[in-house]
Design an enzyme around this catalytic site. Structure first.
Site, PDB file in Angstrom:
ATOM      1  N   ASP A  18      43.219  50.917  34.169  1.00  0.00           N
ATOM      2  CA  ASP A  18      43.150  49.478  33.922  1.00  0.00           C
ATOM      3  C   ASP A  18      43.289  48.789  35.276  1.00  0.00           C
ATOM      4  O   ASP A  18      44.353  48.819  35.896  1.00  0.00           O
ATOM      5  CB  ASP A  18      44.278  49.075  32.961  1.00  0.00           C
ATOM      6  CG  ASP A  18      44.265  47.585  32.625  1.00  0.00           C
ATOM      7  OD1 ASP A  18      43.763  46.787  33.454  1.00  0.00           O
ATOM      8  OD2 ASP A  18      44.787  47.219  31.552  1.00  0.00           O
ATOM      9  N   ARG A  48      25.918  42.382  18.635  1.00  0.00           N
ATOM     10  CA  ARG A  48      26.888  43.476  18.436  1.00  0.00           C
ATOM     11  C   ARG A  48      26.409  44.796  19.030  1.00  0.00           C
ATOM     12  O   ARG A  48      27.186  45.740  19.170  1.00  0.00           O
ATOM     13  CB  ARG A  48      27.247  43.633  16.946  1.00  0.00           C
ATOM     14  CG  ARG A  48      28.330  44.678  16.691  1.00  0.00           C
ATOM     15  CD  ARG A  48      28.906  44.625  15.279  1.00  0.00           C
ATOM     16  NE  ARG A  48      27.892  44.452  14.265  1.00  0.00           N
ATOM     17  CZ  ARG A  48      27.090  45.430  13.836  1.00  0.00           C
ATOM     18  NH1 ARG A  48      27.193  46.644  14.311  1.00  0.00           N
ATOM     19  NH2 ARG A  48      26.181  45.175  12.913  1.00  0.00           N
ATOM     20  N   TYR A  61      50.460  47.344  30.358  1.00  0.00           N
ATOM     21  CA  TYR A  61      50.471  46.066  29.643  1.00  0.00           C
ATOM     22  C   TYR A  61      51.027  46.260  28.226  1.00  0.00           C
ATOM     23  O   TYR A  61      50.658  47.215  27.533  1.00  0.00           O
ATOM     24  CB  TYR A  61      49.041  45.525  29.598  1.00  0.00           C
ATOM     25  CG  TYR A  61      48.881  44.274  28.801  1.00  0.00           C
ATOM     26  CD1 TYR A  61      49.356  43.055  29.282  1.00  0.00           C
ATOM     27  CD2 TYR A  61      48.250  44.290  27.563  1.00  0.00           C
ATOM     28  CE1 TYR A  61      49.208  41.895  28.544  1.00  0.00           C
ATOM     29  CE2 TYR A  61      48.098  43.134  26.817  1.00  0.00           C
ATOM     30  CZ  TYR A  61      48.586  41.938  27.314  1.00  0.00           C
ATOM     31  OH  TYR A  61      48.432  40.808  26.574  1.00  0.00           O
ATOM     32  N   LYS A 119      41.680  37.629  32.646  1.00  0.00           N
ATOM     33  CA  LYS A 119      42.605  37.318  33.728  1.00  0.00           C
ATOM     34  C   LYS A 119      41.843  36.863  34.980  1.00  0.00           C
ATOM     35  O   LYS A 119      41.260  35.809  34.977  1.00  0.00           O
ATOM     36  CB  LYS A 119      43.505  38.527  33.972  1.00  0.00           C
ATOM     37  CG  LYS A 119      44.073  39.145  32.682  1.00  0.00           C
ATOM     38  CD  LYS A 119      45.023  38.213  31.929  1.00  0.00           C
ATOM     39  CE  LYS A 119      45.330  38.686  30.514  1.00  0.00           C
ATOM     40  NZ  LYS A 119      45.914  40.005  30.408  1.00  0.00           N
TER      41      LYS A 119
END
Ligand SMILES: *Cc1c(COP(=O)(O)O)cnc(C)c1O
Length: 377
Positions: free
Chosen positions: A167, A42, A96, A192
């Site tokens: 993005d 983490r 998006y 993607k």
């Protein structure tokens, strides 16, 4: 070195025996005495996470980055780390759907003022008020493939001390480097093109050490890190990003041309077509035009009628895989976008979005033709 070389070689943490790949360090526990940092998944500092970040930083010409378990984790952590209550966030229409939903439903609860503007540099800049802190957009834009002039946007935003976050999922670092064009931070849904095989979920933010540090800090507090196995899978996928994207661009151009000649097609959105409104800008800003395109079928024919006839092209949410997929944005990526806004963007039941894969272009064109032609009879 050139991007295809960097995609293969940069970041690799070779094992002591000399094997060519980064091993999977599945550990969630590391010794700390005598070590300069505490390693923990983490904290974003395990070897497989770092190998991927180094590779992507090389491809995006960034100093630093943070790898997340999803694109939206990267985006939401980035925006929250750099926005405070009272700040204005300007986002482009057509980002998006999941990002748009997060901006609309979540950020205002933190006291962030949200403004939407058309996806072009002038409109985004004109929407900024005195408290504007971040402009957030995508180029090419989902799903109508508008292209935003990043150099102009970033130059003018910088003069007003407004950050620009891009993005870059659709273009990938192979076709466009927003940081080199003046953006402050670049984010990706690595689910993607980067993953590229429709089998993992990942996200990343890249930029200067200074701007990445608070994102890592917040991410460490709020979670969202990626496991080693997925990081290793992503690292392997990235090695072929250059050849996949090259083939996808090649196929998309042939398909866009074939579709624009078809009598059942009303319009094709692809930045590589000379009649695309920002074709010249795309030529300047990108090294190729990408693997995404949208097209409108002529009413009364609907996108769904065509979609149901495909034999090779798969109807699926998501994009960027080696296999060609299609979806109706109105039912998928833009399902949560207010209806009025969707209508304005031309997102309706006649619009289909295609994510072009690496199959033989002729097979894809044949599939499109049989799906469209059957409707004519
Ligand atoms: C899918 C997508 C996202 C969200 O990424 P996830 O990995 O699904 O969280 C963000 N931006 C764009 C352009 C996308 O296509």
């Amino acid at each position: 070195m050139h991007k295809p070389t960097l995609a293969v070689h940069s970041g690799t943490r070779r094992q002591p025996l000399g094997g060519l790949n980064t091993p999977v360090y599945a550990d969630s526990a590391y010794p700390y005495l005598g070590h300069d940092q505490v390693r923990y998944p983490r904290y974003f500092n395990t070897p497989n996470q770092q190998a991927v970040v180094d590779k992507l930083a090389a491809l995006e010409q960034a100093q630093d980055g943070v790898l997340f378990a999803s694109g939206l984790a990267a985006i939401s952590t980035t925006l929250q780390a750099h926005l405070n209550s009272g700040d204005q966030l300007v986002v482009a229409h057509g980002i998006y759907g999941g990002s748009d939903d997060m901006c609309r439903q979540h950020l205002p609860r933190l006291g962030i003022e949200l403004t939407h503007a058309e996806p072009n540099a002038e409109a985004l800049l004109a929407a900024c008020r005195d408290n504007a802190r971040i402009i957030y957009c995508e180029t090419p834009c989902n799903p109508r493939l508008q292209v935003i002039d990043l150099e102009q946007l970033c130059r003018q935003a910088r003069a007003s001390q407004i950050m620009v976050v891009i993005d870059n999922t659709f273009a990938t670092p192979m076709l466009q480097n927003p940081l080199a064009l003046g953006a402050d931070l670049v984010v990706h849904s690595a689910t993607k093109y980067m993953g590229g095989h429709s089998d993992l979920c990942a996200g990343v933010v890249l930029g200067s050490k200074l701007l990445i540090a608070p994102i890592r800090e917040l991410g460490l507090r709020t979670g969202g890190s990626m496991n080693a196995q997925t990081a290793a899978l992503l690292e392997r996928s990235l090695k072929t990003l250059a050849i996949r994207v090259e083939r996808q661009c090649h196929n998309a151009m042939l398909i866009a041309q074939a579709l624009s000649r078809h009598q059942q097609i009303e319009s094709v959105d692809y930045p590589g077509l000379p009649d695309h409104p920002q074709h010249q800008l795309a030529q300047r800003q990108m090294s190729d035009f990408g693997g995404m395109l949208s097209f409108r079928v002529k009413p009364p024919l609907t996108a769904e009628q065509v979609e149901r006839k495909f034999k090779l092209i798969t109807s699926a949410v998501s994009l960027g895989g080696v296999e060609s997929t299609c979806c109706q944005p109105i039912l998928t990526s833009h399902a949560r976008v207010p209806a009025e806004q969707s209508r304005q963007q031309g997102v309706d039941q006649h619009l289909l979005r295609l994510s072009v894969g690496i199959e033989a272009a002729q097979d894809l064109i044949d599939d499109l033709h049989q799906a469209l032609d059957q409707q004519v009879q």
